[in-house]
Design a protein around this motif. Structure first.
Motif, PDB file in Angstrom:
ATOM      1  N   ILE A   5      14.710  26.985   9.578  1.00 36.02           N
ATOM      2  CA  ILE A   5      13.776  26.943  10.529  1.00 36.02           C
ATOM      3  C   ILE A   5      13.625  25.984  11.653  1.00 36.02           C
ATOM      4  O   ILE A   5      12.891  25.813  12.239  1.00 36.02           O
ATOM      5  N   GLY A   6      14.828  25.137  11.423  1.00 39.80           N
ATOM      6  CA  GLY A   6      14.721  24.121  12.593  1.00 39.80           C
ATOM      7  C   GLY A   6      14.441  22.610  11.879  1.00 39.80           C
ATOM      8  O   GLY A   6      13.872  22.664  10.752  1.00 39.80           O
ATOM      9  N   PRO A   7      14.298  21.616  12.787  1.00 35.83           N
ATOM     10  CA  PRO A   7      13.805  20.662  12.181  1.00 35.83           C
ATOM     11  C   PRO A   7      12.549  20.294  11.840  1.00 35.83           C
ATOM     12  O   PRO A   7      11.522  20.782  12.335  1.00 35.83           O
ATOM     13  N   ASN A  38      -0.457  26.680   2.091  1.00 37.63           N
ATOM     14  CA  ASN A  38      -1.253  27.318   3.183  1.00 37.63           C
ATOM     15  C   ASN A  38      -0.197  26.887   4.632  1.00 37.63           C
ATOM     16  O   ASN A  38       0.460  26.027   4.401  1.00 37.63           O
ATOM     17  N   ILE A  39      -0.260  27.796   5.439  1.00 35.42           N
ATOM     18  CA  ILE A  39       0.324  27.723   6.869  1.00 35.42           C
ATOM     19  C   ILE A  39      -0.685  27.596   7.805  1.00 35.42           C
ATOM     20  O   ILE A  39      -1.532  28.654   7.787  1.00 35.42           O
ATOM     21  N   LEU A  56       8.137  32.436  13.394  1.00 37.48           N
ATOM     22  CA  LEU A  56       8.539  31.056  12.635  1.00 37.48           C
ATOM     23  C   LEU A  56       7.636  30.944  11.214  1.00 37.48           C
ATOM     24  O   LEU A  56       8.087  30.717  10.238  1.00 37.48           O
ATOM     25  N   ALA A  57       6.305  30.965  11.400  1.00 37.39           N
ATOM     26  CA  ALA A  57       5.269  31.021  10.526  1.00 37.39           C
ATOM     27  C   ALA A  57       5.540  32.041   9.389  1.00 37.39           C
ATOM     28  O   ALA A  57       5.703  31.651   8.162  1.00 37.39           O
ATOM     29  N   TYR A  58       6.044  33.448   9.763  1.00 38.52           N
ATOM     30  CA  TYR A  58       6.255  34.416   8.464  1.00 38.52           C
ATOM     31  C   TYR A  58       7.687  34.002   8.065  1.00 38.52           C
ATOM     32  O   TYR A  58       7.784  34.151   6.835  1.00 38.52           O
ATOM     33  N   ARG A  59       8.612  33.322   8.729  1.00 37.13           N
ATOM     34  CA  ARG A  59       9.868  32.953   8.133  1.00 37.13           C
ATOM     35  C   ARG A  59       9.658  31.756   7.102  1.00 37.13           C
ATOM     36  O   ARG A  59      10.108  31.907   6.082  1.00 37.13           O
ATOM     37  N   ILE A  60       8.704  30.988   7.356  1.00 33.73           N
ATOM     38  CA  ILE A  60       8.463  29.943   6.396  1.00 33.73           C
ATOM     39  C   ILE A  60       7.864  30.688   5.394  1.00 33.73           C
ATOM     40  O   ILE A  60       8.226  29.972   4.023  1.00 33.73           O
ATOM     41  N   GLU A  65       8.012  32.235  -0.696  1.00 37.93           N
ATOM     42  CA  GLU A  65       7.681  33.173  -1.503  1.00 37.93           C
ATOM     43  C   GLU A  65       8.943  33.337  -2.385  1.00 37.93           C
ATOM     44  O   GLU A  65       8.864  33.497  -3.560  1.00 37.93           O
ATOM     45  N   GLU A  66      10.030  33.384  -1.692  1.00 36.51           N
ATOM     46  CA  GLU A  66      11.250  33.497  -2.493  1.00 36.51           C
ATOM     47  C   GLU A  66      11.793  32.410  -3.235  1.00 36.51           C
ATOM     48  O   GLU A  66      12.063  32.756  -4.393  1.00 36.51           O
ATOM     49  N   GLU A  67      11.166  31.100  -2.904  1.00 37.30           N
ATOM     50  CA  GLU A  67      11.522  29.865  -3.850  1.00 37.30           C
ATOM     51  C   GLU A  67      10.626  30.100  -4.883  1.00 37.30           C
ATOM     52  O   GLU A  67      10.988  29.612  -6.077  1.00 37.30           O
ATOM     53  N   SER A  68       9.413  30.406  -4.722  1.00 40.86           N
ATOM     54  CA  SER A  68       8.288  30.370  -5.826  1.00 40.86           C
ATOM     55  C   SER A  68       8.863  31.395  -6.896  1.00 40.86           C
ATOM     56  O   SER A  68       8.636  31.231  -8.178  1.00 40.86           O
TER      57      SER A  68
END
Length: 78
Positions: A5-7, A38-39, A56-60, A65-68
């Motif tokens: 996602i960048g810095p 929360n985003i 960007l928000a959806y990518r985060i 979700e994947e990590e959880s």
């Protein structure tokens, strides 16, 4: 996570983590605490800029979700 996602700037607390994107396309903040995340997105974006920030928000959100599902915290991601 910053590779995808960048810095980002992060602040770790005893029971939570806050990540905030730095630079374009805009500011997106993730607050992660236990089994809740929360985003937040600043309301000042419109038109094409709003689309970039939402992508960007959806990518985060997908990363979290994947990590959880893998049992990892976003902060464990390189």
């Amino acid at each position: 996570m910053s590779r995808e996602i960048g810095p980002v700037e992060s602040e770790k607390y005893l029971y939570s983590l806050t990540l905030e994107t730095v630079g374009p396309p805009g500011r997106v903040q993730l607050d992660y605490c236990g089994d809740t995340a929360n985003i937040e997105i600043a309301y000042r974006y419109s038109g094409p800029a709003a689309l970039e920030v939402m992508e960007l928000a959806y990518r985060i959100a997908r990363i979290v979700e994947e990590e959880s599902h893998r049992g990892r915290k976003p902060s464990d991601r390189p």
